[in-house]
Write an enzyme that holds these catalytic residues in place. Structure first.
Site, mmCIF file in Angstrom:
data_model
loop_
_atom_site.group_PDB
_atom_site.id
_atom_site.type_symbol
_atom_site.label_atom_id
_atom_site.label_comp_id
_atom_site.label_asym_id
_atom_site.label_seq_id
_atom_site.Cartn_x
_atom_site.Cartn_y
_atom_site.Cartn_z
ATOM 1 N N SER A 48 3.750 2.970 0.402
ATOM 2 C CA SER A 48 3.720 3.600 -1.026
ATOM 3 C C SER A 48 3.767 4.843 -0.911
ATOM 4 O O SER A 48 3.547 5.583 0.262
ATOM 5 C CB SER A 48 2.332 2.895 -1.668
ATOM 6 O OG SER A 48 1.279 3.846 -1.157
ATOM 7 N N ASP A 81 7.650 1.165 -0.815
ATOM 8 C CA ASP A 81 7.062 0.297 -2.098
ATOM 9 C C ASP A 81 6.881 1.229 -3.325
ATOM 10 O O ASP A 81 6.442 2.301 -3.336
ATOM 11 C CB ASP A 81 5.476 -0.086 -1.611
ATOM 12 C CG ASP A 81 4.903 -1.110 -2.427
ATOM 13 O OD1 ASP A 81 5.774 -1.859 -3.056
ATOM 14 O OD2 ASP A 81 3.750 -1.351 -2.646
ATOM 15 N N GLY A 180 -3.883 -5.093 -8.159
ATOM 16 C CA GLY A 180 -5.240 -4.759 -7.718
ATOM 17 C C GLY A 180 -6.120 -6.132 -7.562
ATOM 18 O O GLY A 180 -5.729 -7.140 -7.410
ATOM 19 N N LYS A 183 -7.312 -9.727 -11.208
ATOM 20 C CA LYS A 183 -6.172 -10.328 -11.869
ATOM 21 C C LYS A 183 -6.671 -11.109 -12.849
ATOM 22 O O LYS A 183 -7.876 -11.811 -12.749
ATOM 23 C CB LYS A 183 -5.246 -10.971 -10.853
ATOM 24 C CG LYS A 183 -4.777 -9.934 -9.776
ATOM 25 C CD LYS A 183 -3.791 -10.618 -8.741
ATOM 26 C CE LYS A 183 -3.752 -9.937 -7.434
ATOM 27 N NZ LYS A 183 -3.308 -8.582 -7.265
ATOM 28 N N HIS A 210 5.259 -9.309 -6.642
ATOM 29 C CA HIS A 210 4.264 -8.284 -6.599
ATOM 30 C C HIS A 210 2.939 -8.619 -6.973
ATOM 31 O O HIS A 210 2.854 -9.810 -7.422
ATOM 32 C CB HIS A 210 4.649 -6.969 -7.438
ATOM 33 C CG HIS A 210 5.609 -6.223 -6.606
ATOM 34 N ND1 HIS A 210 5.450 -4.815 -6.198
ATOM 35 C CD2 HIS A 210 7.031 -6.210 -6.407
ATOM 36 C CE1 HIS A 210 6.613 -4.471 -5.659
ATOM 37 N NE2 HIS A 210 7.601 -5.060 -5.865
ATOM 38 N N GLY A 211 1.855 -7.854 -6.583
ATOM 39 C CA GLY A 211 0.437 -8.443 -7.230
ATOM 40 C C GLY A 211 0.132 -9.799 -6.894
ATOM 41 O O GLY A 211 -0.530 -10.390 -7.449
ATOM 42 N N ASP A 255 -1.433 -6.196 -0.810
ATOM 43 C CA ASP A 255 -2.188 -5.400 -0.120
ATOM 44 C C ASP A 255 -3.623 -5.116 -0.256
ATOM 45 O O ASP A 255 -4.359 -5.016 0.378
ATOM 46 C CB ASP A 255 -1.501 -3.962 -0.942
ATOM 47 C CG ASP A 255 -2.222 -2.690 -0.546
ATOM 48 O OD1 ASP A 255 -2.652 -2.355 0.393
ATOM 49 O OD2 ASP A 255 -2.069 -1.489 -1.384
HETATM 50 P P1 13P Z 1 -1.881 -6.497 -4.778
HETATM 51 O O1 13P Z 1 -2.590 -5.639 -5.496
HETATM 52 O O2 13P Z 1 -1.965 -8.061 -5.437
HETATM 53 O O3 13P Z 1 -1.895 -6.618 -3.047
HETATM 54 O O4 13P Z 1 0.041 -6.076 -4.561
HETATM 55 C C1 13P Z 1 0.609 -5.497 -4.054
HETATM 56 C C2 13P Z 1 1.734 -4.977 -4.333
HETATM 57 O O5 13P Z 1 2.407 -5.413 -5.294
HETATM 58 C C3 13P Z 1 2.470 -3.822 -3.674
HETATM 59 O O6 13P Z 1 3.743 -3.489 -4.213
HETATM 60 O O1 G3H Z 2 1.304 -1.682 -5.677
HETATM 61 C C1 G3H Z 2 0.822 -0.722 -5.268
HETATM 62 C C2 G3H Z 2 0.294 -1.007 -3.971
HETATM 63 O O2 G3H Z 2 -0.803 -1.745 -3.645
HETATM 64 C C3 G3H Z 2 0.173 0.478 -3.135
HETATM 65 O O3 G3H Z 2 -1.122 0.990 -3.496
HETATM 66 O O4 G3H Z 2 -0.199 3.246 -4.229
HETATM 67 O O5 G3H Z 2 -2.573 2.797 -3.752
HETATM 68 O O6 G3H Z 2 -0.635 2.917 -1.755
HETATM 69 P P1 G3H Z 2 -1.171 2.516 -3.340
HETATM 70 ZN ZN ZN Z 3 3.810 -3.793 -6.296
#
Ligand code: 13P
Ligand code: G3H
Ligand code: ZN
Length: 316
Positions: A48, A81, A180, A183, A210-211, A255
């Protein structure tokens, strides 16, 4: 071996999803590679903007290049990302990234297409894959926070038009997940009908979720028992990863779950060994635990066991 996400998706489509895991430091990288090698899975490393700024973008690049030498059998893509246009160009010009995400999902439909197309043109000229996003997830990512009422699902007709006009190689669609550890505060579920509808319009096209962290409740309980305060944390049902993959979701982003492993290991370590101030024993525990976590996710994603076949196909 660094490959593009497009190459990985061609191998995985309709069978399994690639785990896309964010990294920020050396311990996470070691755990990530070990977990993928233990489960024999190809994978995607996500970086990221925040990760690039945490130590230094060159530090992360050096760590990944070293990991590639330490684990010569690994097959993976290096992916930006949630990039903005300028960061995408920086990654494209770096000669290191094999894939970028341009996230202009907060812009109007036409502006999102225009920005994405500019990035696609520059990336494709260098053989780099591009992921774009249409629709809006809830939660916080980088400096943008989206409330649950602002979040909206991807419109399948718009998705088909977006893919055609922008030329992007994969599309992140909003189907009810959010970034995050908190959810589904409104209790809403995932909308697989959106994925099915997009696939009907653009059969064979790789989609991205994502997520997707599952926020394991045993992990949350252990963190809270060791002094944490993560009341009400909730994630995606990890048993939905494989059904999503069979519908054409090729990349599943995880993540937050890795951060939870880190938090649990360090909180328990400090609680149980208050006399220790050497960071290496706990770092070792984290690398082992993160590797185990990655291997367990790859089993659920269906990517476990596919490494040799993917390497053979991509070396041809
Ligand atoms: P999470 O917060 O569910 O791990 O999602 C991560 C993500 O989408 C990174 O781009
Ligand atoms: O979608 C975001 C990812 O979880 C990356 O998180 O921007 O805090 O590194 P970050
Ligand atoms: Zn994401």
């Amino acid at each position: 071996m660094i490959v593009t996400t497009k190459q990985l998706f061609e191998q995985a489509y309709g069978k399994y999803a690639l785990g896309a895991y964010n990294i920020n430091n050396a311990e996470q990288t070691m755990g990530l590679f070990k977990g993928n090698m233990d489960s024999k899975a190809p994978f995607i490393i996500q970086i990221s903007k925040g990760a690039r700024a945490y130590t230094n973008k060159l530090m992360l690049e050096g760590i990944i290049r070293a990991a590639d030498q330490i684990f010569p059998d690994a097959v993976f893509a290096v992916h930006l990302d949630h990039g903005d246009e300028a960061t995408c160009y920086d990654c494209i010009d770096s000669g290191f990234y094999s894939s970028v995400m341009i996230d202009a999902s907060h812009e109007s439909f036409d502006e999102n297409i225009a920005i994405t197309k500019r990035v696609v043109d520059k990336a494709h000229a260098k053989g780099i894959s591009v992921e774009a996003e249409l629709g809006q997830l809830g939660g916080v990512e980088e400096d943008i926070s989206v409330s649950e009422d602002q979040a909206h699902l991807t419109d399948p007709n718009q998705a088909a038009e977006f893919i055609k006009r922008s030329g992007c190689d994969s599309l992140a669609c909003a189907i009810g997940t959010s970034h995050g550890a908190f959810k589904f505060s409104g209790g809403q579920g995932l909308h697989f009908e959106v994925v099915e509808a997009i696939q009907k319009l653009v059969p064979g096209y790789p989609l991205v979720l994502h997520g997707s962290s599952s926020v394991p409740q045993d992990e949350v309980a252990r963190i809270n028992a060791a002094g944490g305060a993560l009341k009400g944390a909730k994630g995606v049902d990890a048993n939905q990863y494989l059904p999503a993959a069979k519908l054409g979701v090729c990349k599943i982003n995880i993540d937050t779950d890795g951060r939870l492993v880190w938090t649990r290991v360090y909180r328990e370590f400090f609680r149980d060994k208050p006399e220790v101030f050497d960071f290496r024993p706990m770092g070792k525990v984290f690398m082992e635990e993160y590797a185990k976590f990655i291997a367990s996710r790859n089993e659920l994603l269906g990517s476990a066991g596919h490494l040799d076949e993917v390497r053979a196909a991509l070396k041809k």
